[in-house]
Enzyme design. Structure first.
Site, PDB file in Angstrom:
ATOM      1  N   ASP A  51       0.966  -1.151  -0.172  1.00  0.00           N
ATOM      2  CA  ASP A  51       0.249   0.399   0.284  1.00  0.00           C
ATOM      3  C   ASP A  51       0.735   0.941  -0.160  1.00  0.00           C
ATOM      4  O   ASP A  51       1.413   1.546   1.221  1.00  0.00           O
ATOM      5  CB  ASP A  51      -0.834  -0.089   1.423  1.00  0.00           C
ATOM      6  CG  ASP A  51      -1.820   1.538   0.889  1.00  0.00           C
ATOM      7  OD1 ASP A  51      -1.794   2.294   0.379  1.00  0.00           O
ATOM      8  OD2 ASP A  51      -2.802   1.126   1.901  1.00  0.00           O
ATOM      9  N   TYR A 144      -9.452  14.249  -7.218  1.00  0.00           N
ATOM     10  CA  TYR A 144      -8.377  13.464  -8.629  1.00  0.00           C
ATOM     11  C   TYR A 144      -7.720  15.352  -9.421  1.00  0.00           C
ATOM     12  O   TYR A 144      -6.241  14.819  -8.882  1.00  0.00           O
ATOM     13  CB  TYR A 144      -9.006  13.262  -9.157  1.00  0.00           C
ATOM     14  CG  TYR A 144      -8.720  12.411 -10.345  1.00  0.00           C
ATOM     15  CD1 TYR A 144      -7.196  11.305 -10.662  1.00  0.00           C
ATOM     16  CD2 TYR A 144      -7.886  12.748 -11.678  1.00  0.00           C
ATOM     17  CE1 TYR A 144      -6.884  10.677 -11.414  1.00  0.00           C
ATOM     18  CE2 TYR A 144      -7.352  12.024 -12.910  1.00  0.00           C
ATOM     19  CZ  TYR A 144      -6.517  11.217 -12.477  1.00  0.00           C
ATOM     20  OH  TYR A 144      -5.700  10.448 -13.397  1.00  0.00           O
TER      21      TYR A 144
END
Length: 252
Positions: A51, A144
């Protein structure tokens, strides 16, 4: 033989990067959060489940690379998620934070641990995946777009910091890339705008000079070029691989 680490390298753009480096004769090491996808990569690649937002896991990955490879020649900080598709007033803070964590903090952590290896070698390249959203903005995708703008600033700063050590840093901005991830974006945006998937797809394609989406392999080939000696004086640059976006928010 040159060595490259690619984050989020088990599928999509990252997988295409790995395949392009492999074809060019590089040793490939990928990490990805998707254990199933990691298990599917070619057997001669090194691969870890990581991760990229977890600093402990990232540090352990780089320690393993230092032990096994003794260093690296290139890092492709490619990990990213699409984040929510919604008007800004409808976005929950936790969804904003999750998107920024992967797209921005993931790139920062990868660069943080790669930089000492590259500086010690006195050469090498960082290739960071942003997006055309990081150049123009992106309606209904505020987290984003914000993160992808931020990684451009991060990479230009890295180019300044690392240049004296012979290390280059550049950004690739993919446009709309054919594949499952973009299909999810199309579906969510169609729902948010009250349009069909095909209408949204046509709008994106018509917003480029070449009238087409790009393929993941196009991004992979650019990554290999930027990491290669052919680009030895290319640094601090933002290079779009998008068929030339002429209208970043086309209306259909």
């Amino acid at each position: 033989m040159k060595r490259v680490l690619i984050t989020a390298g088990a599928s999509g753009i990252g997988r295409a990067m790995g395949e392009a480096f492999d074809r060019d004769g590089w040793q490939v090491w990928i990490c990805d959060v998707d254990a199933g996808a990691v298990a599917s990569v070619p057997g001669h690649w090194r691969a870890n489940v990581v991760d990229v937002t977890d600093e402990t896991s990232v540090a352990a990955l780089f320690a393993e690379i230092a032990s096994e490879w003794g260093g690296m020649d290139a890092l492709c900080a490619n990990a990213g998620v699409a984040g929510p598709t919604a008007a800004v007033e409808e976005i929950a803070l936790k969804d904003w934070q999750a998107c920024v964590a992967v797209n921005l903090e993931g790139a920062f952590l990868a660069a943080k641990y790669a930089a000492p290896m590259l500086k010690a070698a006195g050469r090498g390249a960082l290739v960071v995946t942003s997006s055309t959203a990081g150049q123009y903005g992106y309606p209904y995708r505020a987290p984003y777009a914000a993160a992808k703008w931020a990684v451009i600033g991060l990479t230009k700063t890295l180019a300044m910091e690392l240049g004296p050590f012979g290390v280059r840093a550049n950004v690739i901005c993919p446009g709309s890339v054919e594949g499952p991830r973009m299909e999810g974006v199309l579906a969510r945006e169609a729902a948010a705008k009250g349009m069909t998937r095909d209408e949204v797809y046509a709008g994106y394609a018509s917003g480029t000079a070449m009238g087409s989406f790009v393929e993941a392999r196009d991004i992979g080939e650019m990554a290999v070029f930027l990491a290669s000696d052919a680009a030895r004086f290319v640094s601090g640059q933002v290079i779009a691989v998008d068929g030339f976006t002429v209208n970043p928010d086309p209306k259909v």
